[in-house]
Design a protein around this motif. Sequence first.
Motif, PDB file in Angstrom:
ATOM      1  N   LEU A  86       0.826  -1.205   0.000  1.00  0.00           N
ATOM      2  CA  LEU A  86       0.000   0.000   0.000  1.00  0.00           C
ATOM      3  C   LEU A  86       0.863   1.258   0.000  1.00  0.00           C
ATOM      4  O   LEU A  86       0.527   2.250  -0.662  1.00  0.00           O
ATOM      5  CB  LEU A  86      -0.924  -0.001   1.224  1.00  0.00           C
ATOM      6  CG  LEU A  86      -1.998  -1.092   1.271  1.00  0.00           C
ATOM      7  CD1 LEU A  86      -2.875  -0.914   2.504  1.00  0.00           C
ATOM      8  CD2 LEU A  86      -2.857  -1.070   0.027  1.00  0.00           C
TER       9      LEU A  86
ATOM     10  N   GLN B  75      -7.946  -4.316  -7.686  1.00  0.00           N
ATOM     11  CA  GLN B  75      -9.032  -3.579  -8.330  1.00  0.00           C
ATOM     12  C   GLN B  75      -8.754  -2.083  -8.333  1.00  0.00           C
ATOM     13  O   GLN B  75      -9.116  -1.369  -9.275  1.00  0.00           O
ATOM     14  CB  GLN B  75     -10.341  -3.875  -7.599  1.00  0.00           C
ATOM     15  CG  GLN B  75     -11.562  -3.205  -8.223  1.00  0.00           C
ATOM     16  CD  GLN B  75     -12.823  -3.504  -7.444  1.00  0.00           C
ATOM     17  OE1 GLN B  75     -12.768  -4.145  -6.390  1.00  0.00           O
ATOM     18  NE2 GLN B  75     -13.952  -3.042  -7.934  1.00  0.00           N
ATOM     19  N   LYS B  76      -8.101  -1.585  -7.296  1.00  0.00           N
ATOM     20  CA  LYS B  76      -7.816  -0.155  -7.202  1.00  0.00           C
ATOM     21  C   LYS B  76      -6.701   0.285  -8.144  1.00  0.00           C
ATOM     22  O   LYS B  76      -6.670   1.449  -8.560  1.00  0.00           O
ATOM     23  CB  LYS B  76      -7.440   0.207  -5.763  1.00  0.00           C
ATOM     24  CG  LYS B  76      -8.566  -0.007  -4.748  1.00  0.00           C
ATOM     25  CD  LYS B  76      -8.101   0.324  -3.340  1.00  0.00           C
ATOM     26  CE  LYS B  76      -9.212   0.101  -2.327  1.00  0.00           C
ATOM     27  NZ  LYS B  76      -8.759   0.370  -0.930  1.00  0.00           N
ATOM     28  N   ILE B  77      -5.770  -0.605  -8.470  1.00  0.00           N
ATOM     29  CA  ILE B  77      -4.604  -0.201  -9.257  1.00  0.00           C
ATOM     30  C   ILE B  77      -4.648  -0.703 -10.691  1.00  0.00           C
ATOM     31  O   ILE B  77      -3.716  -0.474 -11.450  1.00  0.00           O
ATOM     32  CB  ILE B  77      -3.303  -0.701  -8.590  1.00  0.00           C
ATOM     33  CG1 ILE B  77      -3.293  -2.235  -8.543  1.00  0.00           C
ATOM     34  CG2 ILE B  77      -3.166  -0.129  -7.196  1.00  0.00           C
ATOM     35  CD1 ILE B  77      -2.027  -2.810  -7.936  1.00  0.00           C
TER      36      ILE B  77
ATOM     37  N   THR C  39      -4.157   2.010 -13.402  1.00  0.00           N
ATOM     38  CA  THR C  39      -2.847   2.661 -13.529  1.00  0.00           C
ATOM     39  C   THR C  39      -1.736   1.676 -13.908  1.00  0.00           C
ATOM     40  O   THR C  39      -0.762   2.069 -14.539  1.00  0.00           O
ATOM     41  CB  THR C  39      -2.481   3.366 -12.212  1.00  0.00           C
ATOM     42  OG1 THR C  39      -2.520   2.409 -11.143  1.00  0.00           O
ATOM     43  CG2 THR C  39      -3.469   4.486 -11.910  1.00  0.00           C
TER      44      THR C  39
ATOM     45  N   THR D 103      -9.095  -6.825  -3.698  1.00  0.00           N
ATOM     46  CA  THR D 103      -9.536  -5.441  -3.518  1.00  0.00           C
ATOM     47  C   THR D 103      -8.440  -4.457  -3.911  1.00  0.00           C
ATOM     48  O   THR D 103      -8.710  -3.432  -4.552  1.00  0.00           O
ATOM     49  CB  THR D 103      -9.947  -5.219  -2.055  1.00  0.00           C
ATOM     50  OG1 THR D 103     -10.947  -6.173  -1.694  1.00  0.00           O
ATOM     51  CG2 THR D 103     -10.511  -3.822  -1.864  1.00  0.00           C
ATOM     52  N   SER D 104      -7.201  -4.755  -3.546  1.00  0.00           N
ATOM     53  CA  SER D 104      -6.089  -3.856  -3.882  1.00  0.00           C
ATOM     54  C   SER D 104      -5.814  -3.845  -5.374  1.00  0.00           C
ATOM     55  O   SER D 104      -5.553  -2.788  -5.960  1.00  0.00           O
ATOM     56  CB  SER D 104      -4.832  -4.284  -3.108  1.00  0.00           C
ATOM     57  OG  SER D 104      -5.058  -4.294  -1.722  1.00  0.00           O
TER      58      SER D 104
ATOM     59  N   ASP E  25       0.876   4.171  -2.904  1.00  0.00           N
ATOM     60  CA  ASP E  25       0.413   5.518  -2.570  1.00  0.00           C
ATOM     61  C   ASP E  25       1.448   6.595  -2.891  1.00  0.00           C
ATOM     62  O   ASP E  25       1.084   7.746  -3.135  1.00  0.00           O
ATOM     63  CB  ASP E  25       0.039   5.600  -1.089  1.00  0.00           C
ATOM     64  CG  ASP E  25      -1.263   4.859  -0.795  1.00  0.00           C
ATOM     65  OD1 ASP E  25      -2.018   4.619  -1.755  1.00  0.00           O
ATOM     66  OD2 ASP E  25      -1.512   4.525   0.373  1.00  0.00           O
TER      67      ASP E  25
END
Length: 617
Positions: A247, A286-288, A291, A283-284, A251
């Motif tokens: 994480l 899915q967020k990246i 990008t 879940t992680s 970030d």
Amino acid sequence: MSPTVRLQEMIRVIRSARTQGEERGVIQRECAAIRAQFRQADNGSRSHNLAKLLYVHMLGYPAHFGQMECVRLIASPRYNEKRVGYLGAMMLLDENQDASLLITNSIKNDLAHSSQYVQSLALCTLACMGSAEMCRDLAPEIDRLLRASSSYIKKKATLCAVHIVRKVPELGELFTPAARALLAEKNHGVLHGAVILITELCEKNAQTLVQFREAVPELVHIMRGLVATNTDSSKTAGSAVLYETVLTVMDIKSESGLRVLAVNILGRFLLNNDRNIRYISMTSLQKIVMTDHNAVQRHRGTIVDCLKDQDASAGAYVRDETVPNLIQLITNAAQLHCYTVHKLYRALVADISQVLEDDVLDALETVLQSHIRIRSIVSIYGSCIDVELQQRAVEYNALFKKYDHMRAAVLEKMPVIDRNLSSQLNGDFGGGGVQEPEPTKPKQPEMLVAPQPASQVCDLLDLLSGPDEPTLPGSTLGSAGGGGGGTLGGLAGPDSSGSAGGDLLDLLGGLELTPTPACGRPLDATQTITLTAGNASDHDITGLTLQAAVPKNVQLQMKAPSGDSLPARSSAVVTQTVLLNNPSKVSLKMRVRLSYTSQGSTFQDTVQIDSFPSPSL
């Protein structure tokens, strides 16, 4: 249920209750017995009764009469009674109740107790429900415990200090020296609490932030040591450290190599046997994925394999949009059709294995050969006590008898669900803007927006509105100016003589319609249409809303209306411009929904426009 019944027995009886009323009866009888026990001077079942009352409180029933019993048990010298008393205080008391002040002295005495477990009870209670006054009185005791030799006490005292700083920020200076010393601890729980306390102190006081800037190298050294010695992903602690490291990499503006490494770590998490670790990894990712798409793409096979895992948390309930979304995905992916059929068939066999395949085929053959069986089944529910089933049965019976000529069109194969971004532009009527019609008038069912042949649409409108004559011909537009502009007049009232479909439009009250000749020729690629509404009634109209829908291969954009109210018998009008893009130049149909409020009642109706005038008129 006897007053001396055990907690486990009470829970079993409550869970076995078949109705809410039966459950309330059991709890009321037990609460009455507990009250009677509380009134006795002393007995050996005080903690036992309070534990039962706390379970009743967890179910949502009143338990405030146990507050004073919590105070008594906290003052007890017995550990088992003190433990239940503190638990009750955390559940039944808060800082706004006077009873919370009564336990301040007991907490202070227990903070100085020789047993670390009694001290722990007092620390947890103060951190949970300590008021500002309690925090001021007990802050020196917490500062003393921050320097205790036991890591068990230090960890809880640190979190209690965080609560005190949040309640009384000026007390932060008291804990600053102890917080700095806690960074030298080896226990990870104490270190974690110390970092939280330091963060809270820095947020409350800018001068404290300056002091702790000097500790940044030490914090980095501690973090490096944690990562170097606790990254064994076979243990939960190691996975937690790796996850927090990932994480952090994501970030900050780190180089691409580090980001790829972080994605690969998440990919390894997907292979873990622990479903919780796989969940946080998914879940992680899915967020990246937007990008670092290429890095995530390498783990596509592992991600797809995770779809085969059973989800024990979902149960038999899913969100309303889940089923139609799944149907849309399967419908649009031809390569999944065979797979889906096999899965559904296997699920059917697993659930109703007593049904033979030949029986299913025979039943399908019988149904396909004739609709008489369906009619007989539908007729049975015409007098069903279930209102929903009765309404559907009446509708289908009417379809079989009075409107049999349009049954084939109504029951034709459903089109593929279109949920792309243009659904909003194509007249999606979803939303909360349309209210129900006046209760004294019959409710009109909503009509499908999907385009139908002209004759079928008229039949459908006839079915839903009631009159036997044809409904709403194409002459529903006002004069069209040059350049493809058109004007839709206000919808007609009772005095629009000679207008077919007048019975349907009468429901709209005094709104005017100016009929104009229709033209069946296709529109140009780009069209501008103005919807115009006027009020010829004796009452004011407010909350006027115009909505429109067109076939899905035509793009529609509605501009803001000129207003939403019309005075009674006024020449004023409300206009709304509609922009149409018809690249295929298909024969255009439009459905217009109008809603407004008059005399405190809400009206709404939908009309069908089957043809438009020529731009040259």
